[in-house]
Scaffold this motif. Structure first.
Motif, PDB file in Angstrom:
ATOM      1  N   LEU A  54      21.114  27.129  57.679  1.00  0.00           N
ATOM      2  CA  LEU A  54      22.217  27.891  57.103  1.00  0.00           C
ATOM      3  C   LEU A  54      23.123  26.995  56.261  1.00  0.00           C
ATOM      4  CD1 LEU A  54      23.638  30.486  56.635  1.00  0.00           C
ATOM      5  CD2 LEU A  54      24.796  30.248  58.833  1.00  0.00           C
ATOM      6  N   ILE A  55      23.289  25.746  56.652  1.00  0.00           N
ATOM      7  CA  ILE A  55      24.121  24.845  55.842  1.00  0.00           C
ATOM      8  C   ILE A  55      23.450  24.601  54.488  1.00  0.00           C
ATOM      9  CG2 ILE A  55      24.853  22.430  55.640  1.00  0.00           C
ATOM     10  CD1 ILE A  55      25.886  22.601  58.468  1.00  0.00           C
ATOM     11  N   MET A  79      28.872  31.092  60.280  1.00  0.00           N
ATOM     12  CA  MET A  79      27.810  30.085  60.243  1.00  0.00           C
ATOM     13  C   MET A  79      26.668  30.426  61.194  1.00  0.00           C
ATOM     14  SD  MET A  79      28.976  28.287  57.876  1.00  0.00           S
ATOM     15  CE  MET A  79      27.628  27.127  57.863  1.00  0.00           C
ATOM     16  N   THR A  80      26.301  31.700  61.260  1.00  0.00           N
ATOM     17  CA  THR A  80      25.162  32.130  62.071  1.00  0.00           C
ATOM     18  C   THR A  80      24.392  33.200  61.317  1.00  0.00           C
ATOM     19  OG1 THR A  80      26.460  33.849  63.211  1.00  0.00           O
ATOM     20  CG2 THR A  80      26.358  31.669  64.255  1.00  0.00           C
ATOM     21  N   LEU A  95      14.240  33.014  61.716  1.00  0.00           N
ATOM     22  CA  LEU A  95      15.274  33.873  61.164  1.00  0.00           C
ATOM     23  C   LEU A  95      14.728  35.270  60.878  1.00  0.00           C
ATOM     24  CD1 LEU A  95      16.934  31.471  58.536  1.00  0.00           C
ATOM     25  CD2 LEU A  95      17.801  32.061  60.815  1.00  0.00           C
ATOM     26  N   VAL A  96      15.586  36.265  61.011  1.00  0.00           N
ATOM     27  CA  VAL A  96      15.233  37.615  60.570  1.00  0.00           C
ATOM     28  C   VAL A  96      15.011  37.576  59.065  1.00  0.00           C
ATOM     29  CG1 VAL A  96      16.129  39.967  60.296  1.00  0.00           C
ATOM     30  CG2 VAL A  96      16.438  38.745  62.470  1.00  0.00           C
ATOM     31  N   GLN A  97      14.004  38.329  58.589  1.00  0.00           N
ATOM     32  CA  GLN A  97      13.669  38.306  57.168  1.00  0.00           C
ATOM     33  C   GLN A  97      14.871  38.701  56.312  1.00  0.00           C
ATOM     34  OE1 GLN A  97       9.185  39.470  56.520  1.00  0.00           O
ATOM     35  NE2 GLN A  97      10.111  40.978  57.861  1.00  0.00           N
ATOM     36  N   ARG A 123      27.178  37.492  53.814  1.00  0.00           N
ATOM     37  CA  ARG A 123      27.126  36.426  54.819  1.00  0.00           C
ATOM     38  C   ARG A 123      27.071  35.053  54.146  1.00  0.00           C
ATOM     39  NH1 ARG A 123      25.049  37.430  60.175  1.00  0.00           N
ATOM     40  NH2 ARG A 123      24.791  39.646  60.653  1.00  0.00           N
ATOM     41  N   LEU A 124      26.233  34.948  53.106  1.00  0.00           N
ATOM     42  CA  LEU A 124      26.088  33.673  52.405  1.00  0.00           C
ATOM     43  C   LEU A 124      27.373  33.284  51.683  1.00  0.00           C
ATOM     44  CD1 LEU A 124      22.484  34.163  51.023  1.00  0.00           C
ATOM     45  CD2 LEU A 124      23.183  32.510  52.765  1.00  0.00           C
TER      46      LEU A 124
END
Length: 440
Positions: A27-28, A185-186, A194-196, A206-207
């Protein structure tokens, strides 16, 4: 003067790695890509090693296709030219590592050294203070040929916590940023990772939120520029000229490397995409490709699409080629049993049943070798087979024993093995031409 046969460029670049899995590097990396994209930069992201799910998120974050880099699977020359090609166009290159920085043969560190890019470890600082510096020091000093100048602290509790982490660092290491514990950050996960990306309606929001968290933590600084240069690869022989290939692509069948699609087109094939979940039949094609994915999560819908099953069985009875990888293999059996123990009818091209289990059944780098041809790739699945026919061939693990069975029935080639097509264009062409295994 520009040489058309050489890719070259100088651009800020870094490999984002970690001491191990679960540190938050995926995610980072995605949030960094979105942060710099939102700042107007052209960002290219690559993924070290075999992975389908992280690249889906990284593609959404960066706005550009995400290709694999792995010196054994893709080859060292391809690693070099893909990075050089990206550097000729991009303002920033990021590579997401796999597992820990030094894990695997080759490792993420091996790629960083090969490409001449620095590594920036993401270290989960939860429950640590000055010991953070010892972990960072060990990563930076473990290999003399690897450059580590900066580290990222993740899950930091407070500004005071961040100050303690900085105090523990040696003088020649810099804390690029201290990322706080934050709900942004999740990302949701399931049994394969990860979910697609296509299943998350709010992924862009989210991003953007994650990118804002990184900006506040001071991670908007670009890494040092790196010079990339590599010769342009020669185009492959057009072994599939005129061939029409139907490629399943939807929520159940989504594990597709961009490089594999590129290679089929470069071989001369015309690709026609279809959805086994929603369409009544595949398009009018010469061959089918059922890639990996999550057919077990959509068993009822696939079973209810009777017309699609009939069309795929008719394609198989006609002796036409079908490549079925992992989830594709599962769907080709008579029965698919999902994680709740519910049974669903498969396409019935092979006897037996595919059963989702509660633990990993196959993991690692593999190759399918036939004579001088070697198709490299990997396996990663939680499913087991009951009552399947004897396999004619087996993949071979890069290290150790325990290859995956490869079932060949008429034009059908089915296995849990995921191939990286550019590693053996001739073997791939033989599958889609219906002459596998090739005669010698």
């Amino acid at each position: 003067m520009t040489d058309p046969d050489v890719f070259r460029g100088r651009v800020p670049a870094a490999l984002i790695s970690a001491p191990g899995s679960g540190q938050g590097k995926s995610l980072i990396t995605a949030a960094l890509a979105r942060l710099h994209r939102n700042a107007g930069r052209r960002v290219r992201v690559f993924k070290f090693g075999p992975d389908y799910l992280d690249p889906m998120v990284l593609e959404r974050a960066s706005g550009a296709p995400v290709y694999q880099l792995q010196p054994w699977m893709t080859g060292e020359a391809e690693c070099r030219w893909r990075l050089a090609e990206a550097a000729a166009q991009a303002d920033l290159i990021l590579v997401e590592g796999a597992m820990g920085l030094f894990d695997g043969t080759p490792s993420s560190a091996d790629l960083a050294v090969l490409a001449g890019i620095p590594a920036i470890p993401v270290i989960d600082a939860w429950g640590m203070a000055q010991t953070f510096g010892a972990v960072a020091l060990g990563l930076a000093r473990y290999r003399d040929d690897l450059t580590v100048r900066e580290v990222i602290a993740n899950r930091v509790a407070s500004p005071r916590h961040g100050a303690l982490l900085t105090e523990g660092l040696p003088a020649d290491l810099t804390l690029l940023g201290a990322v706080p514990r934050h709900e942004a950050m999740t990302l949701p996960e399931r049994h394969l990772g990860l979910v697609q990306a296509g299943e998350l309606d709010d992924l862009d929001q989210r991003l953007d939120r994650a990118a804002a968290v990184l900006a506040e933590a001071g991670l908007d600084r670009l890494p040092a520029p790196v010079t990339f240069e590599a010769p342009r690869p020669a185009p492959p022989e057009r072994l599939l000229a005129g061939q029409r290939i139907g490629v399943a692509r939807d929520a159940a069948f989504a594990f597709l490397y961009p490089a594999n699609l590129d290679l089929l087109r470069d071989l001369g094939a015309e690709l026609r995409f279809f959805s086994p979940l929603a369409d009544a039949a595949p398009p009018d094609v010469d061959a089918l490709w059922l890639p990996g994915g999550y057919p077990e999560l959509h068993g009822a819908t696939l079973a209810a699409n009777v017309a699609m099953g009939q069309a795929i069985r008719a394609h198989h009875r006609a002796g036409k080629p079908i490549l079925a990888e992992c989830g594709g293999l599962m769907s080709c059996l008579e029965t698919v049993i999902d994680g709740d123990g519910e049974s669903h009818a498969g396409f019935g091209l092979l006897p037996g049943r595919a059963r989702l289990t509660g633990k990993l059944q196959g993991l690692g780098m593999h190759a399918l070798r036939l004579g001088e041809d070697e198709l490299r790739g990997h396996t990663f699945h939680h499913a087991a087979l009951d009552g399947a026919p004897p396999a004619r061939l087996f993949s071979e693990k890069q290290s150790g024993t325990g290859g995956e069975p490869v079932f060949v029935d008429g034009g059908l080639v089915a296995s849990f093995f995921h191939g990286y097509f550019p590693s053996s264009p001739t073997l791939v062409a033989s599958i889609f031409e219906g002459r596998f295994p090739p005669s010698r």
